[in-house]
Design a protein around this motif. Structure first.
Motif, PDB file in Angstrom:
ATOM      1  N   VAL A 226       1.013  -0.943   0.127  1.00 29.52           N
ATOM      2  CA  VAL A 226       0.316  -0.310   0.254  1.00 29.52           C
ATOM      3  C   VAL A 226       1.029   1.569  -0.080  1.00 29.52           C
ATOM      4  CG1 VAL A 226      -2.211  -1.162   1.130  1.00 29.52           C
ATOM      5  CG2 VAL A 226      -0.216  -0.738   2.702  1.00 29.52           C
ATOM      6  N   GLU A 247      -7.300  -2.829   0.700  1.00 34.38           N
ATOM      7  CA  GLU A 247      -7.199  -3.240  -0.460  1.00 34.38           C
ATOM      8  C   GLU A 247      -7.632  -4.807  -0.155  1.00 34.38           C
ATOM      9  OE1 GLU A 247      -5.382  -3.883  -3.350  1.00 34.38           O
ATOM     10  OE2 GLU A 247      -6.197  -2.048  -3.002  1.00 34.38           O
ATOM     11  N   THR A 251      -9.540  -7.607  -2.620  1.00 33.19           N
ATOM     12  CA  THR A 251      -8.506  -8.500  -2.697  1.00 33.19           C
ATOM     13  C   THR A 251      -9.590  -9.860  -2.569  1.00 33.19           C
ATOM     14  OG1 THR A 251      -6.307  -7.244  -3.314  1.00 33.19           O
ATOM     15  CG2 THR A 251      -6.869  -9.636  -2.885  1.00 33.19           C
TER      16      THR A 251
END
Length: 357
Positions: A226, A247, A251
């Motif tokens: 990140v 994230e 994901t």
């Protein structure tokens, strides 16, 4: 580093039947020599290119601006060798669908399998044959729009002219995110930046730096990278944690409770140097160069949509107003197919935009 998902379904991919009689496409290829049967260079085995000629997607006379003659009869003979009595056009269409299915798996590998919905994206088609399959591929994935950029057949080469010089550096650094020493992390990033400038051998002012941190939940054996932002001159670790949670959910479909500890695994730096005088692509000049012979027509087979008398045009023959398919858009370095239930238009950059019906 560029994340590339390879697709083994090029124009030279051989069409064959396995021991059970099932039709297969690739992965072995006819290669550049002798190449597809329709090239007339001694090849007799059927390929995806031969199937596209039989369908009418590719010109039965010549491609690449007339520099590569096409033997349509040879393409039909080659395809007949694996037809098992099936209609050649139906067989050829099945081959194209098999090739599109192979490509679909590759697209899913970088979208669906990573928590991204392909319907949220636009499909860019490049390579000499990308435009041949793009509409069918987009339809199968639920994508509503395809973009075929100018010079699509040499897209990778053009990309190299525009590409930044980039260097990626990293250093292992294991600690809890909540207890990360800001001064030490900052010093390590500055050391990585100095090393990058020294290796790139350019002035520091020309280098664009991007700092990233690899983070994982405690107990995991894998991490996500990140971006790092600064707050009062130090890394904003709280923002890093929030970005990691988002994230991870994008994901893997979930995030852990806020109280679950997070760990830093590594620090990463991407150092980029844009070209000093980047080239430009002038859409009007490209379209002027793309002008071709007057519009022609030929019979093209679209599977369940049947055989259609289809206009064969150049990119420059399109305008900002959508034109209803079926269309075959022929250019020197590639061909694009617009099925009967789709439309095509040009945007302000000279891209062909295909809207899926």
């Amino acid at each position: 580093m560029i994340d590339v998902s390879e697709v083994g379904a090029g124009g030279g991919s051989l069409i064959w039947r396995d021991g059970a009689g099932h039709l297969k496409v690739g992965p072995h290829s006819a290669g550049a020599r002798p190449g597809p049967a329709c090239y007339g260079r001694g090849g007799t085995a059927p390929t995806v290119t031969d199937a596209n000629v039989v369908l009418g997607y590719l010109s039965p006379e010549a491609i690449a601006g007339g520099t590569v003659p096409i033997d349509a009869d040879a393409a039909r003979r080659a395809l007949a060798s694996v037809s098992d009595g099936r209609d050649l056009e139906d067989l050829a269409y099945g081959v194209v669908q098999l090739a599109a299915t192979t490509m679909m798996r590759a697209v899913k590998a970088v979208t669906t399998f990573r928590g991204r919905d392909p319907r949220d994206f636009t499909l860019f088609a490049f390579g000499g044959g990308g435009g041949l399959y793009a509409a069918d591929l987009a339809r199968a994935l639920g994508i509503r729009r395809v973009v075929v950029p100018p010079a699509a057949g040499v897209f990778s080469a053009v990309g190299l002219l525009f590409a930044d010089l980039e260097l990626a550096l990293s250093r292992g650094f294991l600690c809890r995110l909540a207890a990360a020493p800001a001064a030490e992390v900052t010093d390590m990033f500055e050391e990585l930046e100095a090393a990058a400038v020294a290796e790139l051998k350019v002035e520091r002012r020309r280098v664009e730096m991007e700092r990233r941190i690899d983070v994982r939940y405690a107990g995991q054996a894998f991490e996500l990278s990140v971006a790092v932002t600064q707050k009062s001159g130090a890394p904003d670790f709280a923002e890093v944690g929030r970005r990691f949670d988002a994230e991870h959910e994008a994901t893997y479909g979930h995030r852990l409770p806020p109280e679950h500890p997070k760990e830093i695994v590594a620090l990463r730096l991407a150092a980029r140097v844009p070209p000093e005088r980047p080239p430009t692509l002038d859409a009007e000049k490209l379209l002027a160069a793309a002008r071709r012979a007057p519009e022609s027509r030929r019979q093209v087979y679209f599977g369940g949509l049947g055989r259609h008398d289809t206009a064969v045009i150049g990119r420059a023959d399109l305008s900002a107003e959508p034109r209803q398919g079926p269309l075959v858009i022929e250019e020197y370095e590639g061909t694009s197919v617009v099925p009967p239930d789709c439309t095509a238009r040009l945007d302000g950059y000279g891209n062909v935009v295909i809207e899926i019906g």
